[in-house]
Design a protein around this motif. Structure first.
Motif, PDB file in Angstrom:
ATOM      1  N   GLU A 279      48.978  15.092  16.067  1.00  0.00           N
ATOM      2  CA  GLU A 279      48.503  14.855  14.789  1.00  0.00           C
ATOM      3  C   GLU A 279      47.586  13.201  14.891  1.00  0.00           C
ATOM      4  N   ASN A 280      47.355  12.902  15.942  1.00  0.00           N
ATOM      5  CA  ASN A 280      46.723  11.673  16.172  1.00  0.00           C
ATOM      6  C   ASN A 280      47.357  10.653  15.339  1.00  0.00           C
ATOM      7  N   GLN A 281      48.961  10.554  15.647  1.00  0.00           N
ATOM      8  CA  GLN A 281      49.717   9.569  14.830  1.00  0.00           C
ATOM      9  C   GLN A 281      49.427   8.204  15.069  1.00  0.00           C
ATOM     10  N   PHE A 282      48.984   8.013  16.456  1.00  0.00           N
ATOM     11  CA  PHE A 282      48.872   6.699  16.739  1.00  0.00           C
ATOM     12  C   PHE A 282      47.739   5.917  16.089  1.00  0.00           C
ATOM     13  N   ALA A 283      46.683   6.464  15.549  1.00  0.00           N
ATOM     14  CA  ALA A 283      45.568   6.353  14.553  1.00  0.00           C
ATOM     15  C   ALA A 283      46.280   5.744  13.145  1.00  0.00           C
ATOM     16  N   ALA A 284      46.991   6.830  12.958  1.00  0.00           N
ATOM     17  CA  ALA A 284      47.578   6.654  11.547  1.00  0.00           C
ATOM     18  C   ALA A 284      48.352   5.290  11.511  1.00  0.00           C
ATOM     19  N   PHE A 285      49.526   4.905  12.497  1.00  0.00           N
ATOM     20  CA  PHE A 285      50.403   3.936  12.493  1.00  0.00           C
ATOM     21  C   PHE A 285      49.459   2.569  12.499  1.00  0.00           C
ATOM     22  N   ASN A 286      48.550   2.545  13.153  1.00  0.00           N
ATOM     23  CA  ASN A 286      47.763   1.262  13.218  1.00  0.00           C
ATOM     24  C   ASN A 286      46.888   1.135  12.153  1.00  0.00           C
TER      25      ASN A 286
END
Length: 481
Positions: A279-286
């Motif tokens: 889910e492209n989670q690393f874009a969300a985290f940052n």
């Protein structure tokens, strides 16, 4: 008259030297032509230092007549995936933040090719209608699992522009391909501030990876949410890929109370788990890291099936303060604290001594040995001291900032997992122990869950949410996270 044989040899050598000279001249001329063409293309990526009245190459048409940069295609947006047109590979941008800690720049959260990404430039519109074209640096976020596409930082560099990062707050920025820098932009983002507000030192916010697959664990979500509030969390950042109707209704109520920032999310046009990591989670985290900087003294990154529980203190804020206070000068207190992971498998039997039919009261058996740091661990971090976040640890912190693990006798990450992490049921044979730490909050949590379930049952007419022990236990069995 016959020439001596030696003269013929000399003439042959002269002809060979002439041919070699002509050959060298040809390649020198060809090389100069190619170098000129490459230099001309490369100039497209240089920053335009001046404004609309500039004589910079970037503002000229091919005929040499001065032309203003094209106006934005629409009003600036925030937290919306927008495309960058004209690139060879998929390239989308989501949010923009003023960056002054690591470099004078605008930091954009984006997604594009992990390696050899398209070259881009940034077009910046200031509130006074002054326009700048800035050189851009594209940097893949490191936790990308070597997939084709990655969460990415685009740094719009302010050097040579005369601007400070604070000057750009409220301005509009677009990312355009360096191959066609004068085309109208297909994206426009508002630049957000990252300056911390006064009085946020002890505040604790939570960031969760994108909710997906029509997330529907309504009852567990209330319990998870209310226990985190008991632990001192004052705000939650959630990313909505897809939610069920009941959870959507629940979140509307929490948002009205100012407790939740719910942001739209999608992995389209990327093929999830094929093109890009979960889910492209690393874009969300940052995005969450930079979005929370003005308001969060601490940011806790956990999943929706996890809880970070202190074993002595009543709140996480008290735990974090106590751990930092234990460091005496000249030792520097840590800016990030990692919680070691312990699996509480949901297939294990319920606790017969559970005081209430709450998930955290019923599921008290866990693996005896928690996992090591950076292996499924989660963390709390001071946002101003972090640069790049990962899932289980921080990839980059500010110079001098450190991260350390919290001893398991002080706190543990309770991971209520539905299935064994590697499939099958072999994990159930691992040594286990009963851990009733969560029972410390059971009375208060039961009261809160009862009240909130009734409240949302009244407001969400599509389903009955009357709370009692038997009905809650039944739904818990049927709809666990």
């Amino acid at each position: 008259m016959r020439w001596p044989p030696r003269s013929g040899v000399l003439r042959a050598k002269q002809r060979a030297n002439l041919s070699f000279f002509i050959f060298i001249i040809f390649f020198v001329v060809f090389g100069m032509i190619m170098f000129t063409e490459l230099l001309r293309v490369d100039l497209r990526g240089l920053p335009m230092k001046s404004h609309y009245d500039s004589q910079s190459w970037d503002t000229r048409t091919e005929s040499g007549v001065e032309a203003e940069p094209p106006p934005p295609a629409h009003a600036p947006q925030d937290a919306v995936w927008q495309p960058v047109a004209g690139t060879r590979f998929k390239f989308l941008v989501y949010s923009a933040f003023a960056e002054k800690r690591t470099v004078a720049a605008i930091r954009i959260i984006a997604t594009t090719k992990t390696r050899v990404a398209d070259r881009v430039v940034c077009r910046l519109w200031m509130p006074n209608n002054t326009t700048y074209t800035l050189k851009a640096k594209v940097k893949a976020i490191r936790e990308n699992w070597s997939m084709k596409y990655s969460a990415t930082f685009v740094l719009c560099l302010l050097r040579d522009s005369g601007l400070r990062p604070d000057d750009t707050v409220g301005a509009s920025v677009a990312v355009v391909t360096a191959a066609m820098p004068n085309q109208p932009p297909t994206n426009l983002l508002v630049v957000r501030s990252t300056d911390p507000k006064p009085g946020i030192e002890g505040t604790l916010h939570v960031c969760v990876k994108p909710l997906h697959y029509s997330y529907s664990s309504h009852d567990w979500f209330i319990e998870w949410f209310e226990l985190n509030r008991l632990l001192g969390v004052s705000h939650f950042y959630l990313y909505n890929d897809s939610l069920s109707a009941s959870v959507s209704c629940l979140l509307r109520d929490y948002r009205r109370d100012g407790l939740v920032t719910l942001l739209p999310w999608t992995t389209r046009p990327f093929n999830n788990q094929v093109d890009i990591r979960t889910e492209n989670q690393f874009a969300a985290f940052n995005d969450c890291l930079y979005r929370s900087m003005p308001a969060a003294g601490w940011l806790l990154l956990i999943d929706i099936d996890e809880l970070a529980l202190p074993r002595r203190e009543r709140t996480l804020g008290a735990l974090l303060a106590a751990v930092r206070a234990s460091y005496r000068a000249p030792a520097k207190p840590p800016s990030a604290l990692l919680f070691r992971n312990a699996f509480f498998y949901r297939m294990w039997e319920d606790d017969k001594d559970a005081p209430y039919p709450l998930h955290t009261s019923l599921k008290t058996r866990r693996r005896a040995q928690p996992q090591g740091l950076k292996n499924r661990s989660k963390y709390a971090v001071r946002p101003q001291d972090a640069v790049e976040l990962g899932n289980h640890f921080i990839w980059e912190m500010m110079p001098g900032a450190i991260a350390t693990g919290i001893p398991t006798e002080r706190a543990l990450l309770h991971h209520y997992r539905k299935a064994c992490e590697f499939g099958g049921s072999s994990c159930l044979t691992n040594p286990s122990t009963v851990d009733r730490t969560a029972h410390r909050w059971a009375d208060e949590l039961h009261t809160r869950v009862t009240a909130m379930t009734k409240r949302h049952a009244f407001k969400c007419s599509h389903t009955d949410r009357t709370y009692n022990q038997s009905s809650y236990k039944t739904r818990l069995d049927q709809n666990r996270p």
